[in-house]
Design a protein around this motif. Structure first.
Motif, PDB file in Angstrom:
ATOM      1  N   ILE A  10      18.937  -6.826 -72.084  1.00 40.66           N
ATOM      2  CA  ILE A  10      18.388  -6.052 -72.521  1.00 40.66           C
ATOM      3  C   ILE A  10      18.965  -4.707 -72.884  1.00 40.66           C
ATOM      4  CG2 ILE A  10      16.020  -4.423 -72.845  1.00 40.66           C
ATOM      5  CD1 ILE A  10      15.132  -6.254 -70.544  1.00 40.66           C
ATOM      6  N   PRO A  11      19.809  -4.480 -74.047  1.00 45.30           N
ATOM      7  CA  PRO A  11      21.035  -3.655 -74.188  1.00 45.30           C
ATOM      8  C   PRO A  11      20.460  -2.375 -74.165  1.00 45.30           C
ATOM      9  CG  PRO A  11      21.283  -5.387 -75.829  1.00 45.30           C
ATOM     10  CD  PRO A  11      19.720  -5.433 -75.266  1.00 45.30           C
ATOM     11  N   ALA A  12      19.252  -2.004 -74.621  1.00 48.90           N
ATOM     12  CA  ALA A  12      18.883  -0.627 -74.353  1.00 48.90           C
ATOM     13  C   ALA A  12      18.725   0.001 -73.164  1.00 48.90           C
ATOM     14  CB  ALA A  12      17.385  -0.489 -75.056  1.00 48.90           C
ATOM     15  N   LYS A 299      15.333   3.557 -78.995  1.00 49.97           N
ATOM     16  CA  LYS A 299      15.881   2.151 -78.474  1.00 49.97           C
ATOM     17  C   LYS A 299      16.966   1.644 -79.267  1.00 49.97           C
ATOM     18  CE  LYS A 299      14.261  -2.577 -77.483  1.00 49.97           C
ATOM     19  NZ  LYS A 299      13.018  -3.348 -77.430  1.00 49.97           N
ATOM     20  N   LYS A 300      17.067   1.862 -80.308  1.00 51.66           N
ATOM     21  CA  LYS A 300      18.264   1.435 -81.443  1.00 51.66           C
ATOM     22  C   LYS A 300      19.394   2.429 -80.946  1.00 51.66           C
ATOM     23  CE  LYS A 300      15.275   0.115 -85.324  1.00 51.66           C
ATOM     24  NZ  LYS A 300      14.756   0.251 -86.610  1.00 51.66           N
ATOM     25  N   ALA A 303      20.779   1.124 -77.437  1.00 56.36           N
ATOM     26  CA  ALA A 303      21.188  -0.348 -77.895  1.00 56.36           C
ATOM     27  C   ALA A 303      22.500  -0.510 -78.716  1.00 56.36           C
ATOM     28  CB  ALA A 303      20.222  -1.236 -78.416  1.00 56.36           C
ATOM     29  N   GLU A 308      26.444   1.214 -75.269  1.00 58.21           N
ATOM     30  CA  GLU A 308      26.145   0.180 -74.439  1.00 58.21           C
ATOM     31  C   GLU A 308      27.332   0.092 -73.588  1.00 58.21           C
ATOM     32  OE1 GLU A 308      26.008  -4.839 -74.325  1.00 58.21           O
ATOM     33  OE2 GLU A 308      25.758  -3.638 -76.297  1.00 58.21           O
ATOM     34  N   GLN A 408      22.794  -9.145 -66.930  1.00 55.73           N
ATOM     35  CA  GLN A 408      22.096  -7.858 -67.124  1.00 55.73           C
ATOM     36  C   GLN A 408      23.016  -7.254 -66.372  1.00 55.73           C
ATOM     37  OE1 GLN A 408      21.213  -5.036 -68.457  1.00 55.73           O
ATOM     38  NE2 GLN A 408      19.116  -5.818 -69.143  1.00 55.73           N
TER      39      GLN A 408
END
Length: 410
Positions: A10-12, A299-300, A303, A308, A408
């Protein structure tokens, strides 16, 4: 509980780590803006230690999300689990701690030892995380590293937490028992005065796992919800922004608390402890729930590949942003400032120095610390992490073992 398929990465949430680390950075250097902002704004910025709470809730979520579904309390499972935790946390902490004490032996900077007469013993306590249980030693070495003692306690406790939750269906009672244990230890050891071991209630509630356990359990419960229900939901509540707003309201509430004598922030007041340990983490969980189940602008941004990368290197940033490395940078800016004016005098110029403004110097340090963090992550932390996971340390490596994936950040 019917577990849903796990979305491995989950990159965010990796980006959230950078956000949390930067909040802690602001909380440590807000005083630079003393002449810029009103007092309440300074107090508000000083309560951005909430980045630590974000880390704790995130740890509770990620460890549960990653391991709860395949949990088996066997010797091999625990060895593999412990191997992964060591690979993730320990190498950079050990290296930077040794650097901090090397800096002490060269400079005799008392910020490393807080005046304790036996630096070798103190180094051993720092390397083994034991210092985090002693009020006299919790902020020695890498001062902010106290939180790793809290993290390590959770890592060792997580398998037992999972066992009690799954086998005995006793989840919610566990944080109450741990907190009661903390209070009991304070009642006993506050009268012993053994280097401040469980020495006072504010210390235990704010700087030990037993006082901060509720934050981890909130993260654990969030993971259990996601594992059970998945990432889809039908209601239209924008939890990302609701959670973020509630986080800021908790910060504001702590900013209005009186700062107890001998402490540094409103979080260390009785009301501040309650807000930080029990209300803030719920707001953080709502924020995470939004990040996990919504597609917002925040969130964008979190991410984005660059964010990141900053998130992946934020562990190192957290370890170096306060202490000997920042001190060396600050001394360098002072030297460069004096040297600049010496040159101007020789040239007969009345120019300003790019190093005379404390706010700009803080910005330079922030940028340089991030650059160093990324460099150390790419050249040391990430390679060592992968090496240990693929090695036969603790347990023989198994080809294609899912435990060894870098799925992760935990």
């Amino acid at each position: 509980m019917a577990n849903k398929p796990v979305q491995n990465y989950i990159p965010a949430l990796t980006g959230v780590r950078a956000l949390a680390a930067y909040l802690v950075f602001i909380s440590h250097y807000y005083y630079v803006f003393d002449d810029t902002f009103p007092h309440i704004v300074q107090r508000f910025l000083g309560e951005f230690h909430i980045g630590v709470s974000i880390f704790f809730v995130l740890s509770g979520f990620l460890i549960t999300y990653r391991y709860y579904g395949n949990f088996h309390l066997t010797t091999d499972w625990f060895k593999q689990y412990l191997k992964n935790r060591v690979a993730r946390i320990y190498p950079m902490y050990a290296i930077l701690t040794l650097c901090a004490f090397a800096y002490y032996f060269i400079t005799k900077d008392q910020s490393i030892t807080k005046g304790f007469e036996n630096p070798i013993a103190l180094l051993a306590m720092n390397i083994t995380f034991i210092r985090g249980f002693f009020y006299q030693f919790w902020d020695t070495g890498i001062a902010q590293g106290w939180s790793l003692t809290v993290e390590e306690c959770f890592y060792f406790s997580a398998p037992l937490i999972f066992l009690i939750a799954k086998k005995y269906n006793k989840f919610y009672i566990q944080p109450a028992i741990l907190t009661a244990f903390a209070i009991g230890m304070v009642l006993i050891f506050s009268r012993v005065n053994w280097y401040g071991f469980f020495g006072n209630l504010p210390f235990v509630m704010l700087f030990t796992f037993f006082g901060r356990c509720f934050e981890f359990f909130v993260g654990v419960q969030l993971a259990r919800i996601i594992l059970n229900k998945g990432f889809e939901r039908t209601n239209k509540v924008v939890y990302t922004y609701l959670g973020f707003l509630l986080i800021m309201l908790c910060v504001l509430a702590m900013a209005y608390q009186p700062v107890p004598k001998g402490w540094a922030a409103g979080v260390q007041s009785p009301a501040g402890i309650i807000i930080n340990n029990y209300f803030l983490c719920v707001a953080v969980a709502l924020f995470f729930y939004g990040i996990l189940t919504e597609n917002t602008v925040m969130k964008k941004v979190l991410a984005l590949p660059f964010v990141e990368l900053l998130g992946k290197s934020s562990y190192i940033f957290y370890l170096i942003h306060l202490g000997w490395m920042y001190t060396l940078m600050h001394q360098s800016w002072d030297w460069l400032n004096e040297y600049s004016f010496e040159l101007y005098d020789k040239w007969g110029k009345d120019w300003p120095s790019v190093f005379e403004n404390d706010k700009l110097n803080l910005l330079y340090a922030f940028i340089l610390l991030n650059a160093i963090s990324v460099l150390l992550f790419k050249t040391i932390e990430e390679p060592l992490n992968h090496y240990i996971r693929k090695s036969n340390f603790l347990i023989k490596n198994k080809p294609r073992n899912p435990e060894n994936s870098s799925a992760q950040i935990k």
